[in-house]
Design a protein around this motif. Structure first.
Motif, PDB file in Angstrom:
ATOM      1  N   MET A 171     -19.624  49.829   9.088  1.00 44.03           N
ATOM      2  CA  MET A 171     -18.691  50.880   8.751  1.00 44.03           C
ATOM      3  C   MET A 171     -18.920  51.427   7.348  1.00 44.03           C
ATOM      4  O   MET A 171     -18.693  52.620   7.099  1.00 44.03           O
ATOM      5  CB  MET A 171     -17.252  50.378   8.892  1.00 44.03           C
ATOM      6  CG  MET A 171     -16.765  50.345  10.344  1.00 44.03           C
ATOM      7  SD  MET A 171     -16.916  51.940  11.190  1.00 44.03           S
ATOM      8  CE  MET A 171     -15.944  52.999  10.127  1.00 44.03           C
ATOM      9  N   ALA A 172     -19.371  50.583   6.432  1.00 42.98           N
ATOM     10  CA  ALA A 172     -19.635  51.064   5.071  1.00 42.98           C
ATOM     11  C   ALA A 172     -20.683  52.170   5.097  1.00 42.98           C
ATOM     12  O   ALA A 172     -20.553  53.204   4.413  1.00 42.98           O
ATOM     13  CB  ALA A 172     -20.101  49.902   4.196  1.00 42.98           C
TER      14      ALA A 172
ATOM     15  N   GLY B 185      -8.881  60.380  12.389  1.00 41.98           N
ATOM     16  CA  GLY B 185      -7.702  59.722  12.957  1.00 41.98           C
ATOM     17  C   GLY B 185      -7.952  58.251  13.226  1.00 41.98           C
ATOM     18  O   GLY B 185      -7.086  57.403  12.968  1.00 41.98           O
ATOM     19  N   ASP B 186      -9.140  57.936  13.738  1.00 46.87           N
ATOM     20  CA  ASP B 186      -9.483  56.527  13.962  1.00 46.87           C
ATOM     21  C   ASP B 186      -9.529  55.776  12.638  1.00 46.87           C
ATOM     22  O   ASP B 186      -9.123  54.609  12.552  1.00 46.87           O
ATOM     23  CB  ASP B 186     -10.847  56.426  14.656  1.00 46.87           C
ATOM     24  CG  ASP B 186     -10.835  56.996  16.067  1.00 46.87           C
ATOM     25  OD1 ASP B 186      -9.841  56.752  16.779  1.00 46.87           O
ATOM     26  OD2 ASP B 186     -11.801  57.678  16.441  1.00 46.87           O
ATOM     27  N   LEU B 187     -10.020  56.426  11.605  1.00 52.03           N
ATOM     28  CA  LEU B 187     -10.093  55.793  10.289  1.00 52.03           C
ATOM     29  C   LEU B 187      -8.701  55.418   9.800  1.00 52.03           C
ATOM     30  O   LEU B 187      -8.487  54.288   9.305  1.00 52.03           O
ATOM     31  CB  LEU B 187     -10.776  56.739   9.298  1.00 52.03           C
ATOM     32  CG  LEU B 187     -10.859  56.264   7.843  1.00 52.03           C
ATOM     33  CD1 LEU B 187     -11.653  54.958   7.751  1.00 52.03           C
ATOM     34  CD2 LEU B 187     -11.501  57.336   6.973  1.00 52.03           C
TER      35      LEU B 187
ATOM     36  N   VAL C  43     -19.401  50.157  13.848  1.00 51.33           N
ATOM     37  CA  VAL C  43     -18.803  51.335  14.477  1.00 51.33           C
ATOM     38  C   VAL C  43     -18.295  51.023  15.885  1.00 51.33           C
ATOM     39  O   VAL C  43     -17.240  51.504  16.297  1.00 51.33           O
ATOM     40  CB  VAL C  43     -19.833  52.485  14.523  1.00 51.33           C
ATOM     41  CG1 VAL C  43     -19.274  53.673  15.302  1.00 51.33           C
ATOM     42  CG2 VAL C  43     -20.218  52.920  13.127  1.00 51.33           C
ATOM     43  N   SER C  44     -19.022  50.201  16.617  1.00 42.61           N
ATOM     44  CA  SER C  44     -18.619  49.883  17.990  1.00 42.61           C
ATOM     45  C   SER C  44     -17.275  49.174  18.053  1.00 42.61           C
ATOM     46  O   SER C  44     -16.597  49.205  19.082  1.00 42.61           O
ATOM     47  CB  SER C  44     -19.689  49.038  18.683  1.00 42.61           C
ATOM     48  OG  SER C  44     -19.837  47.799  18.024  1.00 42.61           O
ATOM     49  N   ASP C  45     -16.865  48.533  16.944  1.00 39.76           N
ATOM     50  CA  ASP C  45     -15.593  47.811  16.920  1.00 39.76           C
ATOM     51  C   ASP C  45     -14.396  48.752  16.870  1.00 39.76           C
ATOM     52  O   ASP C  45     -13.291  48.386  17.294  1.00 39.76           O
ATOM     53  CB  ASP C  45     -15.530  46.870  15.710  1.00 39.76           C
ATOM     54  CG  ASP C  45     -16.569  45.762  15.761  1.00 39.76           C
ATOM     55  OD1 ASP C  45     -16.841  45.275  16.877  1.00 39.76           O
ATOM     56  OD2 ASP C  45     -17.116  45.413  14.705  1.00 39.76           O
ATOM     57  N   VAL C  46     -14.594  49.943  16.356  1.00 38.29           N
ATOM     58  CA  VAL C  46     -13.455  50.836  16.128  1.00 38.29           C
ATOM     59  C   VAL C  46     -13.589  52.201  16.802  1.00 38.29           C
ATOM     60  O   VAL C  46     -12.663  53.012  16.748  1.00 38.29           O
ATOM     61  CB  VAL C  46     -13.255  51.047  14.608  1.00 38.29           C
ATOM     62  CG1 VAL C  46     -12.784  49.762  13.952  1.00 38.29           C
ATOM     63  CG2 VAL C  46     -14.532  51.545  13.951  1.00 38.29           C
TER      64      VAL C  46
END
Length: 334
Positions: free
Chosen positions: A231-232, A263-265, A278-281
């Protein structure tokens, strides 16, 4: 500064009453026109369509006075929907404009009475050179009806004008049957939105008929990451691309398998977000469109789903573009 005019309540009621009477008379006439299509008018309408389809030339609209104004509008509607057409003024016709009419053309002559003197030159020319003619009139026993190859005889309805003089109901019916002819021809030939845009490239209509492929972002502009991206790193890409989203693609097939948005962030904001991939969220099975989607349809999807971006994919669900709501608004799509 605009002058303020006081409206008398009694006067307002009178105006509204007049408007209602006019619209009632015209709506009743429209209902009669619809009913008439189940009889001789319907058969004549079919013959008119057949005649226009068989013709290899253009549709020449003509008429005098108010009927002439209606003829101009019908010519414009026919031309914009794929039937080549233009207006010839009957008074100018006898001064040289008859040369604009070819033998392969179809003439549609409009006259409420069917006896308009100024139409005589065009009528005589049509008979002399065997140019096919469709008459649009309210009198079946008129000169126009007798000489036309097809006579579209409208139902005899009273004018909405209270003194019965100004063409109102009659011109409304002329325009309505003209629209019906144009749209029947449009539907018969399968005329589509892409063809329609060819004749309407400008203004809001042209913008709405544009396809997303005409202005979507492509290639290196796309914010794409692999599902295993930390994600970083993903947030850096998201910031650099400035679309407020990331497309998540499968490393082998290149298929779009997810999306991550602003919005997901906000929904996943926590201290350990940076440690995730990324796949986690990501949101799986994101909403997508294809490149031939109309701009107006894309905007409707964005509005109805309350999102700001749409990925454009090919037939294998691989991202080939991205369109943002600001792109649509900037191009005048409404």
């Amino acid at each position: 500064m605009a002058k303020v005019i006081e409206v008398d309540p009694e006067g307002l009621r009178s105006w509204i009453g007049s408007a209602k009477r006019t619209l009632t008379i015209e709506s009743e006439a429209m209902a009669r026109l619809i009913q008439a299509l189940d009889g001789p008018l319907g058969r004549a309408f079919g013959e008119a369509i057949r005649l226009i389809k068989q013709g290899s030339g253009r549709v020449i609209m003509t008429g005098m006075g108010k009927s002439g104004h209606i003829a101009r509008k019908i010519a414009a509607t026919l031309a914009s929907t794929g039937t080549p057409s233009f207006f010839v003024h009957p008074a100018e016709a006898s001064h040289g404009d008859l040369g604009m009419i070819g033998r392969d053309d179809i003439i549609i002559m409009i006259s409420n009475s069917g006896e308009t003197a100024e139409l005589r030159a065009v009528l005589d020319y049509a008979k002399r050179f065997q140019v096919k003619m469709i008459g649009l009139t309210s009198r079946a026993d008129s000169t126009l009806s007798h000489h036309a190859d097809v006579a579209l005889c409208l139902p005899d309805c009273r004018e909405a004008c209270p003194i019965g003089m100004a063409p109102t109901t009659s011109t409304m019916l002329q325009l309505a049957i003209g629209d019906a002819l144009a749209l029947a021809l449009l539907e018969d030939r399968g005329f589509n939105a892409a063809q329609f845009k060819t004749f309407h490239p400008g203004g809001l209509l042209g913008a709405a008929l544009t396809h997303v492929k005409d202005f979507m972002h492509k290639a290196s502009q796309l914010p794409l990451v692999a599902p295993t991206t930390p994600m970083a790193e993903a947030l850096v890409t998201m910031t650099q691309k400035s679309f407020g989203c990331l497309g998540v693609v499968d490393g082998e097939s290149g298929e779009l398998i997810g999306i991550f948005t602003d919005g997901d962030l906000r929904r996943h904001m926590s201290r350990d977000l940076i440690d995730l991939t990324v796949s986690d969220v990501m949101t799986r099975t994101p909403r997508t469109i294809v490149s031939d989607t109309l701009a107006s349809e894309a905007l409707e999807i964005l509005n109805s789903t309350k999102i700001t971006s749409l990925f454009v994919v090919d037939d294998k669900n691989r991202p080939v573009g991205l369109v943002h709501v600001h792109d649509l608004l900037r191009h005048g799509v409404q």
